[in-house]
Design an enzyme around this catalytic site. Structure first.
Site, PDB file in Angstrom:
ATOM      1  N   GLY A 148       0.855  -1.145   0.066  1.00 21.44           N
ATOM      2  CA  GLY A 148       0.142  -0.167  -0.044  1.00 21.44           C
ATOM      3  C   GLY A 148       0.780   1.202  -0.070  1.00 21.44           C
ATOM      4  N   CYS A 149       0.328   2.725  -0.440  1.00 19.81           N
ATOM      5  CA  CYS A 149       0.943   3.594  -0.533  1.00 19.81           C
ATOM      6  C   CYS A 149       1.286   3.941   1.014  1.00 19.81           C
ATOM      7  CB  CYS A 149       0.328   4.625  -1.124  1.00 19.81           C
ATOM      8  SG  CYS A 149      -1.451   4.920  -0.471  1.00 19.81           S
ATOM      9  N   TYR A 150       0.596   4.040   1.988  1.00 19.54           N
ATOM     10  CA  TYR A 150       0.987   4.486   3.499  1.00 19.54           C
ATOM     11  C   TYR A 150       2.122   3.496   3.694  1.00 19.54           C
ATOM     12  CZ  TYR A 150      -3.057   7.724   3.377  1.00 19.54           C
ATOM     13  OH  TYR A 150      -3.928   8.713   3.013  1.00 19.54           O
ATOM     14  N   THR A 152       4.204   1.766   2.220  1.00 22.19           N
ATOM     15  CA  THR A 152       5.515   2.045   1.521  1.00 22.19           C
ATOM     16  C   THR A 152       6.099   3.403   2.013  1.00 22.19           C
ATOM     17  OG1 THR A 152       4.724   1.206  -0.431  1.00 22.19           O
ATOM     18  CG2 THR A 152       6.578   2.635  -0.649  1.00 22.19           C
ATOM     19  N   SER A 153       5.560   4.448   2.429  1.00 22.76           N
ATOM     20  CA  SER A 153       5.988   5.593   2.875  1.00 22.76           C
ATOM     21  C   SER A 153       6.677   5.348   4.484  1.00 22.76           C
ATOM     22  CB  SER A 153       5.200   6.764   2.985  1.00 22.76           C
ATOM     23  OG  SER A 153       4.015   6.501   3.482  1.00 22.76           O
TER      24      SER A 153
END
Lengths: 345, 345, 345, 345
Positions: A148-150, A152-153
């Site tokens: 997921g994007c979150y 990953t960050s």
């Protein structure tokens, strides 16, 4: 040329896959599917692509995708991929799934955050596609659960530090700010221009599903149960995600230890850029690119560590990392098709 | 009619004072000063005001302001007000100072965050203008140090809880997201459209001067030294500020205790709106208004409290609160001139 | 207190009516209807209004509205008002209709742009609510067809010049730029954040229904058939409309004649501001207000007149003008409830 | 590898040249100059470029540029290039000048719009770099006057029609809407975030210098004096330009004649995309790319032609077209380094 298919090509993550893969030097886009736009030329849905992409959107029929593609990207809502992936795998078509369905090794954990899993037997062999961290496993994988994007960050800055035992694991707080494209192309009041423009708000406070994903991966790496507090916010911009992480370093751990650990961990990874001392990441600096910029600050008064991470949610947070994973699976250069520089503005 | 002057009327906070005060039923704008635009009609600088404000900007000459005004707002850079305020006070002109110069009782604390103070003797009588908290003291004050925007958004949720002893004071983290108007009208690359648009970034990480202001006020209320971690972020929008606060409640403190404490504390204060359970504030809901919306969530898994506060940084975070303080000082209705509802979009 | 009802209160024009009327000194909001949100408190739909509006949305039942309101605003999709208005009129409830249904005197013209009219007999007595132009007729009207946003921005600059015979009527071109709120709150890909942000595009080129409205009114005023070319554009902002008009002045007509004509025409009208020579309007200067700013330039090389008009599409272009019309109908001060100044930013 | 230098590399057009050229397969960036940032690493000025560009900004010294570069791009304010270009030409370094200094063949016309020209003798051999139109001349040029952004967006649709005699030349009106990056990186209130955000305004109405550029080129192509009316507008977005052109076709000219003419004219030019009937361009569809999308509509009621053109002002309107011109000069593929597709959002 490796032939590549995209299922769900007309959502934002799918379209971003089309954008990147249509310029990829080593693969060929061979089939695009779209439930909503089947029968339409792709560039009628995204006129930006006119002159670059000449495919017509098709219904998603597994057999047809298997006939035309050696590897398939699934940019579909979760719950659907787990019904399709077994068929692709049986046909020896490798899969990069951008949904949550194959991000968890443990079906029970998946079930508690989503719903019952119907392809449990594949979970063990599925590899969590955080490219820099699981590079070796990705290399030989036939099924990738793309992060997921979150997560990953948050995970890219945290994992090296957690593995090195530098952080007090009870103190992790993740405050993320995301552009609106993360909410996808489906119509919703929360993506309606006038409701988002000139607005900042939190949503799914301490209840977002990506929280479970972060906890699961961190727990695996820490070899103990980790639970962090996660609050996502929606920001009036199209692309980009900034994640601010608060954590208390372990006793005696200094800012330089943190910096050294991250610098070493990512020294061979071209997409991770550790900001120089005193510099902070800006989503503008990674816009349109697969870069992940990480800034490190220590609040000396409170001895609290602040990690700041900027990615483009659609690139490193979705389609770009998916292509990076494909590159690794194919044994070609990790950066192939992903070299375009971020936009200066 | 009370006669009101504004020094520094052409900056954003000054112009917002003009906007609000020009529609105020109980006062009359009598003099506007502007170093940069002295000699120009105010509505040549802000054509929005044409037909509403008919004053010409003047040089700031204390005697002239004293002759024309009963109360003066100072919307000037810090360090300048402390040279002017003693003269106004001597002439019995009441002052609401929007700079940091009179926000600290302790000259040493001010000096460590800013520079040496040259009007120390006034610090004791100056009242910190957080309207709802220091209502009684403001009533009889002749000099108000109007709070910073970030402190307003953090202190309004925190102070009642800190006073009630509901929080572990070592765990306070304040993550703020601000619109660009907070950076003022002075030209700077950080307010240049293309550098801000489609960008989110942190700045002055754990080193912003408002951190000292928050610590000072919280320490006073807690009757012990409090140090919190503060990270401000810049968001691509003009107005609005969202502050997300993380804190661990004391042992045995439940979400309802938090909610009850805040609800009671602000029950008589029309500008503070406690969001119903499950609702979160949105800067869009307070845009252009003096409202302060506070949301309360508890992350049950980690037993960590999340407070979210939305204000318009130019209104409750600056000019609106300044007018509210003036109203309180004048003994008129607290909401006079501040009733316009926030914009639905 | 005049009792006022709003039908369709939860769309953007309806909510803007609520915002303005809830602060109006001479009327009282007595009933709000909303098909979609009937049964919900209005401030649950628009939390911005919490503490200011305490009404619950109701189903639209004409009888109930008539019982509770002396005047009703209809903020409904066209075609619906013409079925309702006859009933309101029969009950002596005055109506300001914000749809297109009562903007045309000629049912055939309405039919060609929309569909067959079912309340033709009311068209003659309906007054086109362009407040400054039809002030006298509005005064005694019981039914107002409130103008469209685009026509308001084009007709206010054009009508005085057309009436004075200063323009070549074959040369009129209207190029408008509108914020996204004009498209309403209904979900649509054209109002989806990522499709609008960082985008400018024309739409309904030379085929927008407001073209017929402009032509009809100009033809009436010119006493001859007028057809102009109209191209609307969508701009990435929430509120505001800028209309640039190109026209060739008649032989011998100079810039000063144009300026004089408009200045005189609007000298008694506080909401129309003619920009000084060399100044151009900016939507930012009218944001949130009922002002209409008009700039005048002559391209000397081509002897072509350029008129530029800025309004807030939701205020002077919809709800504000509707309230202005109500004020005129009620015989109270034209500006009542509309005095808040535009925002400086 | 052809060695390429950029003078003025840290302005927006310069940085965009860096972005494009750093990924160009056939050239090598060898020197970057910047008055303001000489001595700094380029990626300290634009952190987006970290890991991609490893050059340090230098002072602009012609001899040094000539030693290091075979071709040089000048992204400097007008008036400066005309002092430098003669020296580059003498040293056989080819020049693409992005300023206005070499866009005019006639020094008197240049002088009337700008100031006296000091390198008149070079004007005759300089080629106006509108790539698709002057392809053949560009091929053998050693000095290119790269077109302005507004002229590019107006001339590409107009020139084929003007050459074919399809338009009444007295009726041309150009209404342009530009993103803010066109105003450059220099600080100015007109590029200050809060002054631009949520604002639309015209500027330099009928007095912009690009008007002279359009007139000069059109007059040359039409073989008669052409004067058009030009009004530029500023739009709250970073990149992109939409130009709406109004013109009356000659007697008997139909929409299909217009469409046929443009389709044929650009059939061999990959960067020009003529929109299908009923489709309109959107700046979002060309963002970040060198595409120029042209839409064609005829207002049948008034027999007025409406041409709409979308470009990215920094790419086809500046740096991209400059690189395209370089490609043509070098005899390599026109699209080299320019193939990245526009962003879908």
């Amino acid at each position: 040329m490796t032939r590549v298919g995209i299922a769900g090509a007309t959502g934002y993550a799918g379209a971003e896959l089309v954008r990147i893969l249509s310029g990829h030097p080593r693969v060929e886009l061979s089939i695009l599917t779209s439930r909503q736009f089947a029968g339409l030329k792709f560039d009628d849905v995204y006129p930006a692509m006119a002159g670059r992409v000449n495919l017509t959107c098709e219904e998603l029929v597994v057999e047809q995708v298997c006939d035309k593609a050696d590897i398939v990207f699934l940019a579909l809502p979760h719950q659907l991929p787990m019904t399709l992936v077994p068929k692709f795998i049986k046909r020896n078509v490798r899969v990069v799934d951008l949904s949550a369905d194959f991000r968890f090794n443990d079906a029970a954990v998946y079930a508690s955050a989503y719903q019952a899993h119907t392809a449990e037997d594949l979970l063990e062999s599925a590899v969590y596609g955080l490219s820099e961290i699981y590079f070796e496993a990705i290399r030989s994988a036939s099924l990738i659960g793309n992060p997921g994007c979150y997560p990953t960050s948050a995970l890219l800055p945290l994992i090296p530090l957690v593995k090195a035992g530098l952080l007090d694991l009870d103190t992790l707080i993740v405050d993320s700010k995301s552009g609106v494209s993360g909410a996808g192309r489906s119509l919703s009041l929360t993506s309606h221009f006038c409701e988002v423009n000139e607005s900042v708000k939190a949503y799914k406070v301490a209840s977002h599903r990506h929280n479970a994903e972060m906890d699961a991966i961190l727990s695996r790496e820490a070899k103990q149960a980790v639970q962090l507090t996660f609050v996502p916010h929606l920001i009036p911009m199209s692309r980009g995600m900034l994640t601010t992480i608060y954590a208390t370093p372990g006793r005696g751990v200094e800012a330089e230890d943190i910096r050294h650990c991250l610098t070493v961990a990512y020294s061979d990874h071209p997409f991770i850029r550790i900001c120089a001392q005193g510099r902070v990441p800006d989503t503008l600096h990674v816009k349109g690119s697969n870069y992940c910029d990480i800034g490190i600050e220590l609040d000396k008064r409170t001895h609290r560590l602040i990690l700041i991470c900027a990615i483009d949610n659609l690139v490193k947070g979705a389609a770009g990392q998916a292509v990076q994973n494909m590159n690794i699976m194919l044994g070609i250069e990790e950066t192939a098709g992903l070299i375009p520089m971020p936009y200066p503005l």
